[in-house]
Design a protein around this motif. Structure first.
Motif, mmCIF file in Angstrom:
data_model
loop_
_atom_site.group_PDB
_atom_site.id
_atom_site.type_symbol
_atom_site.label_atom_id
_atom_site.label_comp_id
_atom_site.label_asym_id
_atom_site.label_seq_id
_atom_site.Cartn_x
_atom_site.Cartn_y
_atom_site.Cartn_z
ATOM 1 N N CYS A 42 6.809 24.138 62.647
ATOM 2 C CA CYS A 42 5.653 23.641 61.891
ATOM 3 C C CYS A 42 4.492 23.376 62.857
ATOM 4 O O CYS A 42 4.686 23.036 64.018
ATOM 5 C CB CYS A 42 6.020 22.354 61.163
ATOM 6 N N SER A 43 3.278 23.538 62.342
ATOM 7 C CA SER A 43 2.076 23.286 63.148
ATOM 8 C C SER A 43 1.873 21.807 63.470
ATOM 9 O O SER A 43 1.042 21.467 64.318
ATOM 10 C CB SER A 43 0.825 23.754 62.393
ATOM 11 N N ASP A 44 2.602 20.951 62.804
ATOM 12 C CA ASP A 44 2.469 19.498 62.979
ATOM 13 C C ASP A 44 2.372 19.121 64.471
ATOM 14 O O ASP A 44 3.229 19.517 65.267
ATOM 15 C CB ASP A 44 3.681 18.806 62.335
ATOM 16 N N ILE A 66 2.023 26.063 59.013
ATOM 17 C CA ILE A 66 2.283 24.877 58.200
ATOM 18 C C ILE A 66 3.591 25.046 57.422
ATOM 19 O O ILE A 66 3.779 26.026 56.714
ATOM 20 C CB ILE A 66 1.083 24.583 57.271
ATOM 21 N N CYS A 101 7.788 16.385 56.505
ATOM 22 C CA CYS A 101 6.748 17.416 56.698
ATOM 23 C C CYS A 101 5.639 17.275 55.647
ATOM 24 O O CYS A 101 5.901 17.282 54.440
ATOM 25 C CB CYS A 101 7.388 18.802 56.620
ATOM 26 N N GLY A 103 3.288 19.330 54.794
ATOM 27 C CA GLY A 103 3.100 20.522 53.974
ATOM 28 C C GLY A 103 4.082 20.526 52.809
ATOM 29 O O GLY A 103 3.725 20.827 51.662
ATOM 30 N N ILE A 116 -4.869 26.060 51.422
ATOM 31 C CA ILE A 116 -3.479 25.790 51.803
ATOM 32 C C ILE A 116 -2.523 25.750 50.595
ATOM 33 O O ILE A 116 -1.337 26.023 50.727
ATOM 34 C CB ILE A 116 -3.414 24.473 52.627
#
Ligand code: CO
Length: 210
Positions: A42-44, A66, A101, A103, A116
């Motif tokens: 994940c881009s987190d 994401i 998460c 997303g 998104i």
């Protein structure tokens, strides 16, 4: 602010620290990369691949988006997988999700954030596949966390369904696809036992005739 001086300062001291422990580190690395792992995460900002598994530059090939989603038509993700498998010959593909998460939460709560939303619709597909099991959980955090796990397992399957991975198996290349989940609360990784090592382990529906 046109120049982020603080980041350049940190970069200098980071490079110095690495060179202190291994003066040849960057020179060696500049000649080639030979990573054993492809990380799909994940881009987190709280889930940085290299730091979590304490590996240096050069050791993990990384793709992040994401909610760590692998979509059959996403040329970006597919190109990363193809290059990692065909050219770099990574031995392991790790799909790593994380609890809580954002997303996945947004998809679950049907919140709208713009562009998104379309991306997160894939998470809704995962929800629909497991609707009964998920709806049976009253606690929202628990339900979110189960969906985070189910999403990883779904994405592991999507990786295995690509002709790229199946072709590698067919040719005898050693390649394992793993499903992991990370807890931001304590920094600990968990293996979801979703590991796949050959085409025999995937659904007949997706098996590619090579
Ligand atoms: Co996330």
């Amino acid at each position: 602010m046109r120049i982020l001086k603080n980041l350049f300062d940190s970069n200098r001291s980071w490079a110095e620290r690495i060179k202190e422990s291994d003066p040849e580190f960057f020179v060696k690395l500049s000649r080639q990369q030979n990573p054993e792992y492809l990380w799909i995460g994940c881009s987190d900002s709280r889930v940085p691949s290299n730091q979590i598994v304490d590996l240096l530059p050069g050791e993990i090939f990384v793709h992040r988006n994401i909610a760590n989603v692998v979509i059959h038509t996403d040329l970006n993700c597919l190109s990363v997988i193809q290059y990692a498998v065909d050219v770099l010959k990574v031995k392991h593909i790790i799909v790593c999700g994380h609890y809580g998460c954002g997303g996945i939460k947004a998809a679950m709560e049907k919140k709208t954030f713009g562009l998104i939303d379309t991306w997160l619709r894939h998470i809704m597909d995962v929800y629909r596949h497991h609707q009964e099991r998920l709806d049976a959980i009253a606690d929202e955090t628990e339900r979110l966390n189960l969906l985070c796990e189910l999403n990883v397992i779904e994405q592991v399957a999507n990786v295995c369904h690509t002709p790229i991975v199946q072709k590698a198996w067919e040719s005898g290349q050693e390649l394992t696809v793993h499903g992991w989940i990370y807890s931001i609360e304590d920094g600990i990784l968990k293996d979801l036992n979703a590991c796949v090592t050959s085409a025999d382990e995937i659904s007949e529906t997706y098996r590619v005739k090579l």
